[in-house]
Design a protein around this motif. Sequence first.
Motif, PDB file in Angstrom:
ATOM      1  N   LYS A 189       5.741  15.795 -11.011  1.00 19.46           N
ATOM      2  CA  LYS A 189       4.660  14.811 -10.640  1.00 19.46           C
ATOM      3  C   LYS A 189       5.204  13.427 -11.130  1.00 19.46           C
ATOM      4  O   LYS A 189       5.851  13.309 -12.128  1.00 19.46           O
ATOM      5  CB  LYS A 189       3.271  15.264 -11.505  1.00 19.46           C
ATOM      6  N   VAL A 190       4.728  12.464 -10.477  1.00 18.29           N
ATOM      7  CA  VAL A 190       5.111  11.241 -10.944  1.00 18.29           C
ATOM      8  C   VAL A 190       4.247  10.671 -12.314  1.00 18.29           C
ATOM      9  O   VAL A 190       3.334  10.853 -12.610  1.00 18.29           O
ATOM     10  CB  VAL A 190       4.694  10.103  -9.889  1.00 18.29           C
ATOM     11  N   ARG A 191       5.276  10.304 -13.230  1.00 17.31           N
ATOM     12  CA  ARG A 191       4.714  10.013 -14.622  1.00 17.31           C
ATOM     13  C   ARG A 191       5.319   8.752 -15.094  1.00 17.31           C
ATOM     14  O   ARG A 191       6.399   8.151 -14.621  1.00 17.31           O
ATOM     15  CB  ARG A 191       4.903  10.996 -15.656  1.00 17.31           C
ATOM     16  N   TRP A 192       4.673   7.952 -15.908  1.00 19.45           N
ATOM     17  CA  TRP A 192       5.001   6.854 -16.202  1.00 19.45           C
ATOM     18  C   TRP A 192       5.716   6.946 -17.793  1.00 19.45           C
ATOM     19  O   TRP A 192       4.929   7.612 -18.661  1.00 19.45           O
ATOM     20  CB  TRP A 192       3.930   5.661 -16.820  1.00 19.45           C
ATOM     21  N   PHE A 193       6.725   6.589 -18.063  1.00 24.02           N
ATOM     22  CA  PHE A 193       8.063   7.030 -19.219  1.00 24.02           C
ATOM     23  C   PHE A 193       7.905   5.732 -20.223  1.00 24.02           C
ATOM     24  O   PHE A 193       8.305   4.617 -19.727  1.00 24.02           O
ATOM     25  CB  PHE A 193       8.920   7.777 -18.981  1.00 24.02           C
ATOM     26  N   CYS A 194       7.706   5.973 -21.292  1.00 26.42           N
ATOM     27  CA  CYS A 194       8.242   4.832 -22.445  1.00 26.42           C
ATOM     28  C   CYS A 194       9.020   5.511 -23.389  1.00 26.42           C
ATOM     29  O   CYS A 194       9.045   6.439 -24.038  1.00 26.42           O
ATOM     30  CB  CYS A 194       7.073   4.369 -23.206  1.00 26.42           C
ATOM     31  N   LEU A 195      10.286   4.797 -23.556  1.00 28.04           N
ATOM     32  CA  LEU A 195      11.235   5.237 -24.666  1.00 28.04           C
ATOM     33  C   LEU A 195      11.371   4.271 -25.875  1.00 28.04           C
ATOM     34  O   LEU A 195      11.439   3.066 -25.760  1.00 28.04           O
ATOM     35  CB  LEU A 195      12.624   5.158 -24.172  1.00 28.04           C
ATOM     36  N   SER A 197      12.975   3.995 -29.274  1.00 32.71           N
ATOM     37  CA  SER A 197      14.070   4.182 -29.933  1.00 32.71           C
ATOM     38  C   SER A 197      13.945   4.305 -31.499  1.00 32.71           C
ATOM     39  O   SER A 197      14.639   5.116 -31.953  1.00 32.71           O
ATOM     40  CB  SER A 197      15.083   3.188 -29.772  1.00 32.71           C
ATOM     41  N   GLN A 198      13.139   3.666 -32.121  1.00 32.32           N
ATOM     42  CA  GLN A 198      12.853   3.720 -33.611  1.00 32.32           C
ATOM     43  C   GLN A 198      12.051   5.246 -33.873  1.00 32.32           C
ATOM     44  O   GLN A 198      12.837   5.621 -34.722  1.00 32.32           O
ATOM     45  CB  GLN A 198      11.921   2.699 -34.000  1.00 32.32           C
ATOM     46  N   GLU A 199      11.119   5.442 -33.157  1.00 35.55           N
ATOM     47  CA  GLU A 199      10.684   6.873 -33.507  1.00 35.55           C
ATOM     48  C   GLU A 199      11.225   8.105 -32.707  1.00 35.55           C
ATOM     49  O   GLU A 199      10.690   9.003 -32.889  1.00 35.55           O
ATOM     50  CB  GLU A 199       9.220   6.886 -32.925  1.00 35.55           C
ATOM     51  N   ARG A 200      12.439   7.493 -31.914  1.00 37.98           N
ATOM     52  CA  ARG A 200      12.966   8.751 -31.180  1.00 37.98           C
ATOM     53  C   ARG A 200      12.421   9.376 -30.230  1.00 37.98           C
ATOM     54  O   ARG A 200      12.468  10.782 -29.982  1.00 37.98           O
ATOM     55  CB  ARG A 200      13.947   9.529 -32.101  1.00 37.98           C
ATOM     56  N   ASN A 201      11.288   8.789 -29.666  1.00 36.70           N
ATOM     57  CA  ASN A 201      10.503   9.538 -28.567  1.00 36.70           C
ATOM     58  C   ASN A 201      10.552   9.045 -27.242  1.00 36.70           C
ATOM     59  O   ASN A 201      10.357   7.664 -26.977  1.00 36.70           O
ATOM     60  CB  ASN A 201       8.941   9.447 -29.169  1.00 36.70           C
ATOM     61  N   LEU A 202      10.300  10.078 -26.238  1.00 32.20           N
ATOM     62  CA  LEU A 202      10.086   9.572 -25.062  1.00 32.20           C
ATOM     63  C   LEU A 202       8.600   9.961 -24.618  1.00 32.20           C
ATOM     64  O   LEU A 202       8.574  11.217 -24.496  1.00 32.20           O
ATOM     65  CB  LEU A 202      11.044  10.200 -24.115  1.00 32.20           C
ATOM     66  N   LEU A 203       7.995   9.209 -24.541  1.00 28.73           N
ATOM     67  CA  LEU A 203       6.375   9.525 -24.082  1.00 28.73           C
ATOM     68  C   LEU A 203       6.056   9.391 -22.539  1.00 28.73           C
ATOM     69  O   LEU A 203       6.899   8.584 -22.003  1.00 28.73           O
ATOM     70  CB  LEU A 203       5.367   8.295 -24.757  1.00 28.73           C
ATOM     71  N   TYR A 204       5.279  10.276 -22.303  1.00 27.08           N
ATOM     72  CA  TYR A 204       5.017   9.863 -20.753  1.00 27.08           C
ATOM     73  C   TYR A 204       3.329  10.255 -20.617  1.00 27.08           C
ATOM     74  O   TYR A 204       2.587  10.758 -21.174  1.00 27.08           O
ATOM     75  CB  TYR A 204       5.683  11.193 -19.915  1.00 27.08           C
ATOM     76  N   PHE A 205       3.009   9.082 -19.532  1.00 24.06           N
ATOM     77  CA  PHE A 205       1.796   8.853 -19.167  1.00 24.06           C
ATOM     78  C   PHE A 205       1.467   9.106 -17.654  1.00 24.06           C
ATOM     79  O   PHE A 205       2.306   8.919 -16.940  1.00 24.06           O
ATOM     80  CB  PHE A 205       1.017   7.283 -19.513  1.00 24.06           C
ATOM     81  N   ALA A 212      -0.980   9.387 -24.429  1.00 25.72           N
ATOM     82  CA  ALA A 212       0.277  10.025 -23.806  1.00 25.72           C
ATOM     83  C   ALA A 212      -0.199  11.421 -23.246  1.00 25.72           C
ATOM     84  O   ALA A 212      -1.068  12.039 -24.027  1.00 25.72           O
ATOM     85  CB  ALA A 212       1.410   9.911 -24.630  1.00 25.72           C
ATOM     86  N   GLN A 213       0.293  11.937 -22.085  1.00 23.02           N
ATOM     87  CA  GLN A 213       0.235  13.458 -21.706  1.00 23.02           C
ATOM     88  C   GLN A 213       1.137  14.217 -22.633  1.00 23.02           C
ATOM     89  O   GLN A 213       0.795  15.497 -22.909  1.00 23.02           O
ATOM     90  CB  GLN A 213       0.381  13.387 -20.517  1.00 23.02           C
TER      91      GLN A 213
END
Length: 364
Positions: free
Chosen positions: A275-281, A283-291, A299-300
């Motif tokens: 499934k297509v998702r919008w990702f945001c990286l 770096s400070q929190e070391r998180n890859l979020l996806y929406f 975020a999902q």
Amino acid sequence: AMDYDHNKALLLELQRAAGTGNDRCADCGEPDPEWASYKLGIFICLNCSGIHRNLPEISRVKSLRLDFWESNLIEFMRNHGNLWAKAKYEAKVPPYYYIPKSHDCLVLRQQWIRAKYERGEFLDTGVCHDPCSAGSREGCLWKLGKGRRQFQKRQFLLSAREGVMKYYSNESKGPKAVISVETLNAMFQVEKIGHSHGLQITYITNGQTRNLFVYHESGKEIVDWFNAIRAARYHYLRTTFPNVPEPELIPRITRNFVKEGYMEKTGPKQKEAFKVRWFCLDSQERNLLYFKNPLDAFAQGQVFIGRRHEGYEVRDDLPQKVWVKKKKPVIALVTPVREFVFICENDKKQREWMDALNGVITQP
């Protein structure tokens, strides 16, 4: 013609002269500026010259190479220059104030230039900028409502002293949200929000990242809000970590995502449809979020990205039992718990994402 060529040579020599600071744009730091303001005596890049051109009362611009320079103007440039201007116009820039670079959005660069030369905000007038009072602000912002359909006017209140930001949908009731300055972040998101003054505010609520998307019609107002949030954050960091040196604190005041964009992802069994998702990286929190959508409030899901010696790595091939119908570039993000598989639109995007993810894995 003699004068023309002679003066042009003198001017280019001045632009390269050591110890003048003229070899970088006086406003955004872009190397080898090709323009100058002969009213302020500074060398600037093409982009910043466009902003100066709109401020004829305080600045007048010419091209170093294309325009004719009279000898008296050359003399004026020699007696002034970028370091001179910095000492005068940036004498009192508060540590929390965001100084834009050439890649930053137009409103940030515009307001920086206007704050310096038009409003004289950083002249040495003996006034000290207190982060606590600078981090207190109230007023209205247009906020994207539920369902992402329209922006509504909302009252916002920021208090560095109380360490909170609040917003109200109407005055009589209590605040819709009370946001701790501890997890507050803000970044300009012009393309994503679709407004030249679009600002994304993020914070943590109940362990989840929450997004607010806001703007103000006035460029000055939205940049003032951004710097007020930075002042409140700076006050919080200074108070909470009194022994951390300033150069380490400043990058932690606010941050942009290191990379954002669409990828496709599959589920934990790796048999689910992509499934297509919008990702945001982040770096400070070391998180890859996806929406599901770029303008979603929540975020999902998110993937924590640890260090290489902890078992994290990025590969450009598929795990053994995974099969992809499309012949598109893939990324496997290996974590100690599971492998995440993403499909990228093209090779360039795959390379960018891999570089960005590797950047987080290798940071200390």
